[in-house]
Design a protein around this motif. Sequence first.
Motif, PDB file in Angstrom:
ATOM      1  N   PHE A 175      -8.843 -34.503  64.722  1.00 32.55           N
ATOM      2  CA  PHE A 175      -8.344 -35.331  63.637  1.00 32.55           C
ATOM      3  C   PHE A 175      -7.260 -36.284  64.144  1.00 32.55           C
ATOM      4  CE2 PHE A 175      -5.485 -36.012  59.960  1.00 32.55           C
ATOM      5  CZ  PHE A 175      -6.370 -36.700  59.148  1.00 32.55           C
ATOM      6  N   ASP A 176      -6.399 -35.810  65.031  1.00 28.91           N
ATOM      7  CA  ASP A 176      -5.351 -36.648  65.607  1.00 28.91           C
ATOM      8  C   ASP A 176      -5.969 -37.790  66.431  1.00 28.91           C
ATOM      9  OD1 ASP A 176      -3.413 -35.075  64.466  1.00 28.91           O
ATOM     10  OD2 ASP A 176      -3.096 -33.851  66.277  1.00 28.91           O
ATOM     11  N   ILE A 177      -7.029 -37.497  67.158  1.00 31.93           N
ATOM     12  CA  ILE A 177      -7.692 -38.529  67.957  1.00 31.93           C
ATOM     13  C   ILE A 177      -8.312 -39.589  67.049  1.00 31.93           C
ATOM     14  CG2 ILE A 177      -9.588 -38.964  69.554  1.00 31.93           C
ATOM     15  CD1 ILE A 177      -8.969 -36.228  70.787  1.00 31.93           C
ATOM     16  N   VAL A 178      -8.930 -39.165  65.953  1.00 29.79           N
ATOM     17  CA  VAL A 178      -9.514 -40.107  65.000  1.00 29.79           C
ATOM     18  C   VAL A 178      -8.417 -40.984  64.396  1.00 29.79           C
ATOM     19  CG1 VAL A 178     -10.688 -40.291  62.764  1.00 29.79           C
ATOM     20  CG2 VAL A 178     -11.515 -38.681  64.484  1.00 29.79           C
ATOM     21  N   LEU A 179      -7.282 -40.399  64.033  1.00 31.38           N
ATOM     22  CA  LEU A 179      -6.179 -41.179  63.463  1.00 31.38           C
ATOM     23  C   LEU A 179      -5.631 -42.192  64.478  1.00 31.38           C
ATOM     24  CD1 LEU A 179      -4.154 -38.614  61.318  1.00 31.38           C
ATOM     25  CD2 LEU A 179      -5.593 -40.485  60.546  1.00 31.38           C
ATOM     26  N   ILE A 180      -5.544 -41.787  65.743  1.00 32.07           N
ATOM     27  CA  ILE A 180      -5.061 -42.711  66.785  1.00 32.07           C
ATOM     28  C   ILE A 180      -6.032 -43.887  66.940  1.00 32.07           C
ATOM     29  CG2 ILE A 180      -4.661 -42.938  69.268  1.00 32.07           C
ATOM     30  CD1 ILE A 180      -3.509 -40.085  69.193  1.00 32.07           C
ATOM     31  N   VAL A 181      -7.339 -43.624  66.906  1.00 34.00           N
ATOM     32  CA  VAL A 181      -8.340 -44.687  67.022  1.00 34.00           C
ATOM     33  C   VAL A 181      -8.263 -45.613  65.808  1.00 34.00           C
ATOM     34  CG1 VAL A 181     -10.824 -45.141  67.034  1.00 34.00           C
ATOM     35  CG2 VAL A 181      -9.872 -43.371  68.516  1.00 34.00           C
ATOM     36  N   VAL A 182      -8.133 -45.052  64.611  1.00 35.13           N
ATOM     37  CA  VAL A 182      -8.031 -45.858  63.399  1.00 35.13           C
ATOM     38  C   VAL A 182      -6.762 -46.714  63.434  1.00 35.13           C
ATOM     39  CG1 VAL A 182      -7.676 -45.737  60.889  1.00 35.13           C
ATOM     40  CG2 VAL A 182      -9.432 -44.337  61.977  1.00 35.13           C
TER      41      VAL A 182
END
Length: 127
Positions: A5-12
């Motif tokens: 989830f943290d990786i997805v937020l960083i990409v977004v």
Amino acid sequence: MLRSFDIVLIVVMTAAATVTYTIKHRAENKLEDVRKLDAEIRLEEDTIDLLRADWALLTQPNRLERLVEAYDKDLQLVPTLSTQLAQPEELPMLKADVPVPEEVAGADKKKKTAPATDDMATGSVAR
């Protein structure tokens, strides 16, 4: 350890920053274009004002009278008579407004309406 989830937020967040930067860059380019257009408009307005002032200077009655006196013998200018002025109804008709003679108009209609017949057997066109 980072969760997915943290990786997805960083990409977004990175994508949002990229989009924001792109929009800001386009807006700055458009603002620069607007400033250039404003400068061109100001230049044209100043040119128009200068030309109007120049025209007012050139058409001063005193100046024109001095020029007439200076070049009177060369130009042989005389005042315009009222009979020399033409009214709009006295002017000749425009070429576009001239009616077409009937014999010419009839010949053009016959040429346009003459049907072409096809001969299917020989493939030739009779005209």
